[in-house]
Write a protein that holds these residues in place. Structure first.
Motif, PDB file in Angstrom:
ATOM      1  N   GLU A 173       0.833  -1.201   0.000  1.00 14.90           N
ATOM      2  CA  GLU A 173       0.000   0.000   0.000  1.00 14.90           C
ATOM      3  C   GLU A 173       0.868   1.252   0.000  1.00 14.90           C
ATOM      4  O   GLU A 173       0.626   2.194  -0.754  1.00 14.90           O
ATOM      5  CB  GLU A 173      -0.899  -0.046   1.227  1.00 14.90           C
ATOM      6  CG  GLU A 173      -1.498   1.264   1.644  1.00 14.90           C
ATOM      7  CD  GLU A 173      -2.057   1.117   3.051  1.00 14.90           C
ATOM      8  OE1 GLU A 173      -2.919   0.254   3.254  1.00 14.90           O
ATOM      9  OE2 GLU A 173      -1.626   1.863   3.956  1.00 14.90           O
ATOM     10  N   ALA A 174       1.912   1.234   0.820  1.00 12.80           N
ATOM     11  CA  ALA A 174       2.818   2.382   0.868  1.00 12.80           C
ATOM     12  C   ALA A 174       3.467   2.614  -0.493  1.00 12.80           C
ATOM     13  O   ALA A 174       3.612   3.757  -0.940  1.00 12.80           O
ATOM     14  CB  ALA A 174       3.888   2.171   1.931  1.00 12.80           C
ATOM     15  N   PHE A 196       0.982   4.231  -2.882  1.00 14.49           N
ATOM     16  CA  PHE A 196       0.833   5.645  -2.531  1.00 14.49           C
ATOM     17  C   PHE A 196       2.029   6.447  -3.028  1.00 14.49           C
ATOM     18  O   PHE A 196       1.885   7.507  -3.636  1.00 14.49           O
ATOM     19  CB  PHE A 196       0.710   5.816  -1.009  1.00 14.49           C
ATOM     20  CG  PHE A 196      -0.696   6.011  -0.536  1.00 14.49           C
ATOM     21  CD1 PHE A 196      -1.374   7.185  -0.803  1.00 14.49           C
ATOM     22  CD2 PHE A 196      -1.347   5.008   0.173  1.00 14.49           C
ATOM     23  CE1 PHE A 196      -2.674   7.376  -0.363  1.00 14.49           C
ATOM     24  CE2 PHE A 196      -2.649   5.184   0.617  1.00 14.49           C
ATOM     25  CZ  PHE A 196      -3.311   6.360   0.348  1.00 14.49           C
ATOM     26  N   ARG A 197       3.205   5.927  -2.785  1.00 10.72           N
ATOM     27  CA  ARG A 197       4.415   6.649  -3.143  1.00 10.72           C
ATOM     28  C   ARG A 197       4.511   6.845  -4.668  1.00 10.72           C
ATOM     29  O   ARG A 197       4.790   7.941  -5.148  1.00 10.72           O
ATOM     30  CB  ARG A 197       5.640   5.877  -2.650  1.00 10.72           C
ATOM     31  CG  ARG A 197       6.941   6.646  -2.685  1.00 10.72           C
ATOM     32  CD  ARG A 197       8.088   5.817  -2.131  1.00 10.72           C
ATOM     33  NE  ARG A 197       8.364   4.637  -2.955  1.00 10.72           N
ATOM     34  CZ  ARG A 197       9.060   4.674  -4.085  1.00 10.72           C
ATOM     35  NH1 ARG A 197       9.533   5.812  -4.527  1.00 10.72           N
ATOM     36  NH2 ARG A 197       9.265   3.576  -4.774  1.00 10.72           N
ATOM     37  N   LEU A 249       2.119   6.772  -6.930  1.00  7.47           N
ATOM     38  CA  LEU A 249       1.068   7.601  -7.511  1.00  7.47           C
ATOM     39  C   LEU A 249       1.084   9.033  -6.999  1.00  7.47           C
ATOM     40  O   LEU A 249       0.329   9.872  -7.480  1.00  7.47           O
ATOM     41  CB  LEU A 249      -0.307   6.975  -7.243  1.00  7.47           C
ATOM     42  CG  LEU A 249      -0.611   5.693  -8.022  1.00  7.47           C
ATOM     43  CD1 LEU A 249      -1.974   5.155  -7.634  1.00  7.47           C
ATOM     44  CD2 LEU A 249      -0.544   5.944  -9.532  1.00  7.47           C
ATOM     45  N   SER A 250       1.947   9.320  -6.043  1.00  9.06           N
ATOM     46  CA  SER A 250       1.949  10.674  -5.490  1.00  9.06           C
ATOM     47  C   SER A 250       2.582  11.680  -6.442  1.00  9.06           C
ATOM     48  O   SER A 250       2.309  12.868  -6.356  1.00  9.06           O
ATOM     49  CB  SER A 250       2.686  10.698  -4.148  1.00  9.06           C
ATOM     50  OG  SER A 250       4.063  10.441  -4.340  1.00  9.06           O
TER      51      SER A 250
END
Lengths: 107, 107
Positions: free
Chosen positions: A6-7, A10-11, A13-14
């Motif tokens: 998950e991290a 997130f990273r 797609l940020s």
DNA sequence: CAAACATATAAGCACATACTTATACGATAG
DNA sequence: CTATCGTATAAGTATGTGCTTATATGTTTG
């Protein structure tokens, strides 16, 4: 264990450019050069973003001669989708909208 | 215009510590020092994360004397929720899971 | 009032990262 | 075979950012 993935999603797609690359590839297969024309960055930058997306399972590659075609793999969004769903229940206002999404999917 | 807000939410939640702070505050109001005890970083680091989350509308502050109590504002997730929903329709495998989420919300 | 406390801000630093140009590599075309 | 093309990798750089320590600000306590 699963939080790590998950991290990662997130990273990856940020970054706005990389996220835009992903969005561009949803439901549409494009070569690197076709993709490049949509953005204001160099070809290597695109290739680097694609490698990152590919590593995170967000994008799939298909090779054909000297061309490389990429498309989004929506399954890669699973960790993010699950994360959002975990907190959706605390966010009652737009439930109707979500139900609409499901209705549209059923058709 | 709306993309900017979405980008902001992505950026703010991409940091694992800051995301964990947000998660800790969902459905639970905590003071800064209470929050601090849950993490391996300094109090200023926590305050900085809270300021960032607050700026993005992801967290709300309530002052009481020298204490500051924070709680998550799930409405701040709207841009992220909408983004995910936009691509959920390309991701058919876990629709059942989503329907379960809605069922649980109806109760 | 003075001291202790809760939190916020300032300044600096170490590191990540997104970009660039240059170049390598493989495949097709002429 | 050689040149060109499509893509990937290498190396370097500039900027962003998350952390720390030090300090400021406001509040309660004794």
């Amino acid at each position: 264990m699963f939080g790590m993935i998950e991290a990662e999603v997130f990273r990856i797609l940020s970054d706005p450019t990389r996220r835009a690359v992903f969005e561009r590839l949803v439901g549409q297969e494009l070569s690197v050069s076709e993709l490049k024309d949509s953005f204001a960055v160099s070809q290597p930058a695109i290739s680097q973003h694609l490698a990152a997306l590919r590593n995170a399972g967000l994008v799939e590659e298909r090779r054909e001669g000297r061309f490389a075609y990429y498309k989004a793999n929506p399954n890669g969004l699973a960790p993010l989708v699950n994360w959002v769903d975990r907190y959706r229940s605390f966010w009652p206002e737009k439930v109707e909208k979500l139900k609409d999404v499901l209705k549209r999917m059923d058709r």
